[in-house]
Design a protein around this motif. Structure first.
Motif, short mmCIF file in Angstrom:
data_model
loop_
_atom_site.label_atom_id
_atom_site.label_comp_id
_atom_site.label_asym_id
_atom_site.label_seq_id
_atom_site.Cartn_x
_atom_site.Cartn_y
_atom_site.Cartn_z
N UNK A 96 29.79 39.25 52.76
CA UNK A 96 29.52 37.82 52.83
C UNK A 96 30.04 37.17 51.55
N UNK A 97 31.22 36.61 51.63
CA UNK A 97 31.87 36.01 50.48
C UNK A 97 31.67 34.50 50.54
N UNK A 98 30.95 33.98 49.57
CA UNK A 98 30.62 32.56 49.56
C UNK A 98 31.51 31.85 48.53
N UNK A 99 32.34 30.92 49.03
CA UNK A 99 33.35 30.26 48.20
C UNK A 99 33.06 28.76 48.16
N UNK A 100 33.21 28.19 46.98
CA UNK A 100 33.23 26.73 46.83
C UNK A 100 34.61 26.37 46.25
N UNK A 101 35.31 25.47 46.91
CA UNK A 101 36.69 25.18 46.49
C UNK A 101 36.94 23.69 46.47
N UNK A 102 37.77 23.28 45.51
CA UNK A 102 38.22 21.90 45.48
C UNK A 102 39.11 21.63 46.69
N UNK A 103 39.26 20.36 47.02
CA UNK A 103 39.90 20.00 48.28
C UNK A 103 41.35 20.46 48.36
N UNK A 104 42.10 20.27 47.29
CA UNK A 104 43.51 20.65 47.33
C UNK A 104 43.67 22.15 47.53
N UNK A 105 42.90 22.94 46.80
CA UNK A 105 42.98 24.39 46.95
C UNK A 105 42.55 24.80 48.35
N UNK A 106 41.46 24.20 48.85
CA UNK A 106 40.95 24.56 50.17
C UNK A 106 41.96 24.23 51.27
N UNK A 107 42.63 23.09 51.14
CA UNK A 107 43.57 22.67 52.18
C UNK A 107 44.90 23.42 52.12
N UNK A 108 45.40 23.62 50.92
CA UNK A 108 46.78 24.08 50.78
C UNK A 108 46.93 25.57 50.52
N UNK A 109 45.98 26.20 49.85
CA UNK A 109 46.19 27.57 49.38
C UNK A 109 45.21 28.59 49.97
N UNK A 125 33.27 38.42 55.87
CA UNK A 125 32.83 37.14 56.43
C UNK A 125 32.76 36.13 55.30
N UNK A 126 33.44 35.01 55.50
CA UNK A 126 33.60 34.03 54.44
C UNK A 126 32.86 32.75 54.80
N UNK A 127 32.11 32.24 53.83
CA UNK A 127 31.52 30.91 53.95
C UNK A 127 32.18 30.01 52.92
N UNK A 128 32.71 28.86 53.35
CA UNK A 128 33.49 27.98 52.47
C UNK A 128 32.83 26.62 52.38
N UNK A 129 32.62 26.15 51.15
CA UNK A 129 32.15 24.80 50.89
C UNK A 129 33.26 24.05 50.17
N UNK A 130 33.69 22.91 50.72
CA UNK A 130 34.78 22.13 50.13
C UNK A 130 34.19 20.90 49.45
N UNK A 131 34.33 20.86 48.14
CA UNK A 131 33.81 19.75 47.33
C UNK A 131 34.82 19.48 46.22
#
Length: 311
Positions: A96-109, A125-131
């Motif tokens: 269970x990999x919990x990631x918080x990422x800035x919008x540009x990184x989340x969208x592009x990379x 299994x990945x959980x992603x929060x985009x902020x």
């Protein structure tokens, strides 16, 4: 209350019952026979019952010993189930990999990085929060169930360790009908600073990079500050005002001609993309595997910096 016998001694007793001698049980468990004999004698002293009768042909269980073996089998089965459950829980937690990422990184990379991670660890299994970048840092420092974060600001937030995972460049974009789209020269930094722009919200790494680049030029306040790349692009495409965004965020719009880049002379709009995690915390499991996947991806060419059509 007396202490329970240790599980290894009980396994040894069960093995003696199954194999008929201390010597064979010791060999089966990878133990020297004298050590096994001492361990069984200590077990008998602890339970204060005779458990074995030694004979020239082997060791036989006493009646008490037979009962203790029956109880031991139940206890050992429960212990094995307990250990298996702990192992499964650790494996599930690691997956269970919990990631918080800035919008540009989340969208592009991140999509490419997570695809590479999935090839290495198919069950992850990945959980992603985009902020925005500031919120990523706050979540990590506050320990809000985040294993690793990604930010795009010009500095490393306090309280976080980091690793560089890429580089980015901000570009000025306008609608094709905008006056700047027809310039035959680059903008001067003062012209950009003295124009009210469409920008990302406060706390965004994109906004922070722009403000840092313009801070000595007495910049005007923004025309609009919006909370997503899509909103900023939409405003720019309507001709509301010029916008400043990551090159990654506007690739499709530049290719389709919905936006046009405007070069700016001598303005530091490059920035470093970073993976971040709380200082002093050692990354493990899938978070480490994700960094390895990113490291592998760095050997592939990055998208080219967009060029202004006809320029």
């Amino acid at each position: 209350m007396s202490q329970l016998p240790d599980l290894l001694s009980l396994r040894l007793l069960v093995s003696v019952a199954e194999l008929g001698s201390v010597g064979r049980a010791a060999r089966a468990m990878g133990m020297a026979q004298p050590s096994a004999t001492k361990r069984l004698a200590a077990l008998e002293r602890q339970v204060r019952l005779p458990l074995l009768t030694r004979t020239p042909r082997g060791s036989l269980l006493t009646d008490d010993g037979k009962v203790v073996v029956t109880w031991s089998l139940r206890l050992l089965a429960a212990a094995d189930e307990f250990q298996s459950s702990l192992t499964a829980m650790r494996q599930a937690r690691a997956a269970q990999l919990r990631i918080a990422a800035s919008m540009t990184v989340a969208e592009a990379l991140l999509p490419r990085w997570l695809h590479s991670l999935g090839q290495r660890e198919p069950d992850v299994r990945v959980g992603l929060t985009v902020v925005n970048s500031a919120e990523v840092a706050r979540m990590l420092v506050s320990d809000e169930n985040v294993d690793i974060g990604f930010v795009e600001g010009p500095t490393v937030p306090d309280g976080l360790d980091h690793r560089i995972v890429g580089h980015d460049h901000l570009v000025v974009v306008v609608a094709p009908q905008h006056l700047w789209a027809r310039l035959n020269r680059p903008l001067r930094p003062t012209e950009l600073a003295h124009t009210r722009l469409v920008v990302r919200e406060a706390g965004s790494g994109t906004r922070e990079t722009l403000e840092l680049a313009l801070r000595d030029l007495d910049p005007l306040p923004p025309h609009l500050a919006l909370g997503s790349n899509a909103a900023v692009k939409g405003a720019a495409m309507t001709g509301t005002a010029p916008a400043v965004l990551s090159r990654y965020a506007v690739e499709m719009e530049l290719a389709s001609g919905q936006l046009v880049t405007v070069p700016v002379d001598d303005l530091p709009l490059s920035r470093t993309l970073r993976a971040v995690w709380p200082s002093g915390r050692r990354l493990t499991g899938s978070a480490t595997a994700l960094l390895q996947a990113i490291d592998a991806s760095l050997s592939t060419p990055s998208p080219a910096k967009p060029k202004r059509p006809g320029g």
